[in-house]
Design a protein around this motif. Structure first.
Motif, short mmCIF file in Angstrom:
data_model
loop_
_atom_site.label_atom_id
_atom_site.label_comp_id
_atom_site.label_asym_id
_atom_site.label_seq_id
_atom_site.Cartn_x
_atom_site.Cartn_y
_atom_site.Cartn_z
N LEU A 262 0.83 -1.20 0.00
CA LEU A 262 0.00 0.00 0.00
C LEU A 262 0.87 1.26 0.00
CD1 LEU A 262 -2.96 0.98 0.15
CD2 LEU A 262 -2.74 0.97 2.65
N ALA A 263 1.97 1.22 0.76
CA ALA A 263 2.89 2.36 0.80
C ALA A 263 3.53 2.58 -0.57
CB ALA A 263 3.96 2.12 1.86
N ASP A 264 3.90 1.49 -1.23
CA ASP A 264 4.50 1.61 -2.57
C ASP A 264 3.48 2.14 -3.58
OD1 ASP A 264 6.92 0.69 -1.65
OD2 ASP A 264 6.53 -1.41 -2.20
N ALA A 265 2.22 1.70 -3.44
CA ALA A 265 1.18 2.14 -4.37
C ALA A 265 0.89 3.62 -4.22
CB ALA A 265 -0.09 1.32 -4.14
N ILE A 266 0.83 4.10 -3.00
CA ILE A 266 0.51 5.52 -2.79
C ILE A 266 1.67 6.40 -3.23
CG2 ILE A 266 1.38 5.97 -0.44
CD1 ILE A 266 -1.43 7.10 0.21
N ALA A 267 2.90 5.86 -3.18
CA ALA A 267 4.08 6.63 -3.57
C ALA A 267 4.11 6.90 -5.07
CB ALA A 267 5.35 5.90 -3.14
N LYS A 268 3.32 6.19 -5.86
CA LYS A 268 3.32 6.36 -7.31
C LYS A 268 2.21 7.28 -7.80
CE LYS A 268 5.21 1.70 -7.86
NZ LYS A 268 4.96 0.33 -8.36
N LEU A 269 1.42 7.81 -6.87
CA LEU A 269 0.27 8.63 -7.24
C LEU A 269 0.59 10.12 -7.16
CD1 LEU A 269 -2.49 6.66 -5.29
CD2 LEU A 269 -1.96 6.52 -7.73
N GLY A 270 -0.21 10.91 -7.88
CA GLY A 270 -0.08 12.35 -7.82
C GLY A 270 0.86 12.91 -8.87
N PRO A 271 0.80 14.23 -9.09
CA PRO A 271 1.66 14.88 -10.09
C PRO A 271 3.12 14.87 -9.63
CG PRO A 271 0.48 16.52 -8.81
CD PRO A 271 -0.09 15.18 -8.41
N ARG A 272 4.02 14.94 -10.61
CA ARG A 272 5.45 14.95 -10.29
C ARG A 272 5.89 16.35 -9.88
NH1 ARG A 272 7.99 10.31 -11.52
NH2 ARG A 272 6.83 8.81 -12.79
N GLY A 273 6.74 16.37 -8.88
CA GLY A 273 7.24 17.64 -8.38
C GLY A 273 8.53 18.05 -9.07
N THR A 274 9.18 19.06 -8.52
CA THR A 274 10.42 19.56 -9.10
C THR A 274 11.54 18.53 -9.02
OG1 THR A 274 10.95 20.57 -6.96
CG2 THR A 274 9.85 21.96 -8.59
N ARG A 277 9.69 13.28 -8.77
CA ARG A 277 8.98 12.18 -8.11
C ARG A 277 7.51 12.54 -7.92
NH1 ARG A 277 13.72 12.82 -5.10
NH2 ARG A 277 15.23 11.13 -5.41
N PRO A 278 6.62 11.52 -7.94
CA PRO A 278 5.20 11.78 -7.68
C PRO A 278 5.01 12.36 -6.28
CG PRO A 278 5.52 9.59 -8.62
CD PRO A 278 6.88 10.11 -8.26
N SER A 279 4.03 13.21 -6.12
CA SER A 279 3.79 13.81 -4.81
C SER A 279 3.39 12.78 -3.77
CB SER A 279 2.70 14.89 -4.92
OG SER A 279 1.51 14.34 -5.49
N GLY A 280 2.86 11.64 -4.22
CA GLY A 280 2.49 10.58 -3.29
C GLY A 280 3.67 9.98 -2.55
N GLU A 281 4.89 10.22 -3.08
CA GLU A 281 6.09 9.71 -2.41
C GLU A 281 6.21 10.29 -1.00
OE1 GLU A 281 9.59 7.69 -1.70
OE2 GLU A 281 8.24 7.45 -3.43
N ARG A 282 5.62 11.45 -0.78
CA ARG A 282 5.64 12.07 0.54
C ARG A 282 4.92 11.23 1.59
NH1 ARG A 282 6.66 17.49 1.20
NH2 ARG A 282 7.29 18.63 -0.67
N PHE A 283 4.03 10.34 1.12
CA PHE A 283 3.20 9.58 2.06
C PHE A 283 3.62 8.12 2.19
CE2 PHE A 283 0.32 12.80 0.02
CZ PHE A 283 0.40 13.71 1.07
N ARG A 284 4.72 7.75 1.57
CA ARG A 284 5.17 6.36 1.67
C ARG A 284 5.52 6.00 3.12
NH1 ARG A 284 10.00 3.31 1.17
NH2 ARG A 284 9.61 1.27 0.18
N SER A 285 6.34 6.81 3.75
CA SER A 285 6.71 6.54 5.15
C SER A 285 5.51 6.70 6.07
CB SER A 285 7.83 7.47 5.59
OG SER A 285 7.42 8.83 5.54
N LEU A 286 4.57 7.57 5.72
CA LEU A 286 3.36 7.75 6.52
C LEU A 286 2.57 6.45 6.62
CD1 LEU A 286 1.23 9.73 7.86
CD2 LEU A 286 0.23 9.91 5.57
#
Length: 478
Positions: A262-274, A277-286
């Motif tokens: 689930l952490a890996d899946a959420i890390a691939k979601l959202g628009p890419r930042g500067t 990386r996808p913005s969902g990467e911010r929530f992998r550790s969460l």
């Protein structure tokens, strides 16, 4: 014949009924004895102040030569009706609505440790109770009290039957369903359709229980303050029982591997930042922390980077919880940070992190995803974490990706709090001492067993293998 009064000193009672001086520190009741034309009378009070007031009234009757009624209570010539004790006079004029708005809620709000969320809930339940506890058209008590049909009930008229009636009425109130039905009726009327399928308007067991808890708090406070002469809650709690929890074998939660998926899946979601990386990467550790350390969602929202102890093993501490609060009535809008649930302000929970979780936290901090005061932030990093803002865009798509179409399809729509149950189940399946697991989770072992422990597998294959292995061992030893 003139009434002859004799008033004795105020006395107290201990728990075992022993009579003591009224100033004794262990008094639980106070009583007044008096005589009227030689006949003995006695009144007992839960509050010392009420007893003193009653004795003052008796002395006033003795000095002024007042008459007494059949109960031996003084009759004030200036009153339009026979007087009872002073607090009873006040009670007669005190309606349930008056008591709630002017006595109970202000004192409860000032003296309790309610969170804003609890305050809003109790206030809403109180107001609904006010609307329900009113005299009916054929209620003889209304006329006796000088009230009309639809008026708020007087406090000393409320009996257990009224509480049961309130519970029954609450079960048939569901504002969300009522709004859906109203829209269906409006749509059918506009299109000329005569047959409309309406949803039954019923409240959930949890909602009814919450309503009863608030009502019981109000009435218990009134009874303890002698605003009500008898306990109106007797035999009523069984009509608003606690919601039954699913059986342990039916509580399916994500396994530790599924938490990581689930952490890996959420890390691939959202628009890419500067950083590309996808913005969902911010929530992998969460997600990894939520599913292995068992914090409540609000504890993750409030978490700070300095609450991570980078030792061996890495220890993650939880010291506060945070929630968004919007109460326009009381002018509260923003975030409320409080101490841990069911804990004193200084209590802290510390949980060891798995190596993979610790690595994810290091990467999270190294990439600058945290702020100085928040370990996890919004998708853009400009605000604090708000679970409501990431549910539809990140959480649900990731859950659907991992659990949709599997034998755990019900987890595709699970709430973030399910990860807390997954972590506790993982601990217990890993043979962590149940008492230690309860300490890590911040509740009792009984609560863990009753509400949080679940099963990571949909079948009993692992349990069957354990039983077979034990049987094989016993046979070889025999």
């Amino acid at each position: 014949m003139n009434t002859v009064w004799g008033v004795y000193n105020l006395q107290g009672k201990l728990v075992d009924g022993t009579h003591v001086d009224a100033d004794h520190r262990q008094c639980v009741r106070w009583f007044v004895r008096w005589r009227v034309n030689g006949a003995e009378h006695k009144r007992t009070f839960r509050q010392k102040g009420h007893a003193k007031t009653w004795r003052d009234q008796l002395n006033r009757a003795r000095l002024m030569g007042w008459a007494a009624d059949k109960r031996g209570w003084p009759l004030d010539p200036a009153a339009a009706a026979p007087t009872s004790e002073p607090q009873a006079e006040e009670t007669r004029a005190l309606t349930f609505e008056h008591y709630c708005n002017d006595v109970w809620y202000p004192s409860a709000r000032a003296g309790s440790d309610w969170s804003h969320k609890n305050r809003i809930g109790h206030r809403a339940n109180m107001r609904l109770a006010i609307e329900i506890l009113r005299y009916g058209e054929r209620d003889p008590r209304a006329a006796a009290a000088g009230a009309r049909s639809g008026d708020s009930m007087f406090m000393n008229d409320i009996v257990p039957d009224d509480v049961l009636r309130a519970i029954a009425a609450r079960k048939l109130i569901n504002k969300r369903t009522a709004a859906v039905n109203a829209r269906r009726i409006e749509k059918a009327f506009a299109s000329g359709v005569q047959d409309v399928e309406l949803i039954e308007e019923r409240a959930t067991t949890t909602t009814v229980r919450a309503f009863y808890i608030t009502l019981a708090m109000i009435l218990r406070s009134a009874f303890n303050s002698e605003q009500i002469p008898r306990n109106p809650l007797l035999g009523t709690s069984k009509r608003a029982p606690k919601p039954q929890q699913p059986r342990l074998s039916h509580r399916i939660v994500p396994s530790i591997d599924e938490v990581f998926d689930l952490a890996d899946a959420i890390a691939k979601l959202g628009p890419r930042g500067t950083d590309g990386r996808p913005s969902g990467e911010r929530f992998r550790s969460l997600i990894m922390c939520a599913g292995t350390l068992a914090p409540r969602p609000g504890e993750l929202t409030a978490h700070r980077p300095e609450w991570i102890d980078w030792g061996d093993p890495v220890i993650v501490r939880f010291e506060r919880t945070e929630a968004a609060v919007y109460d326009t009535e009381e002018g509260v809008r923003g975030r409320e940070v409080r101490h841990l649930k069911h804990r004193v302000a200084t209590d802290v929970r510390a949980v060891p992190a798995l190596a993979a979780v610790a690595d994810a936290l290091r990467v999270h901090l190294e990439r600058g995803y945290a702020s100085p005061h928040r370990t996890w932030t919004s998708p853009t990093g400009t605000a604090g974490l708000d679970w409501h803002n990431i549910i539809d865009t990140y959480w649900r798509p990731a859950c659907e990706q991992v659990f949709g179409g599997t034998d755990k399809a019900e987890l595709a729509v699970m709430s973030p709090s399910t990860l807390r149950k997954a972590a506790i189940t993982f601990w217990l399946d890993s043979n962590i001492n149940p008492y230690l697991a309860a300490e890590w989770a911040g509740h009792s072992e009984d609560v863990s067993k009753r509400y949080y422990a679940g099963r990571a597998n949909t079948s009993f294959a692992d349990e069957a293998a354990l039983l077979a292995a034990r049987r094989s061992t016993d046979t070889s030893l025999g």
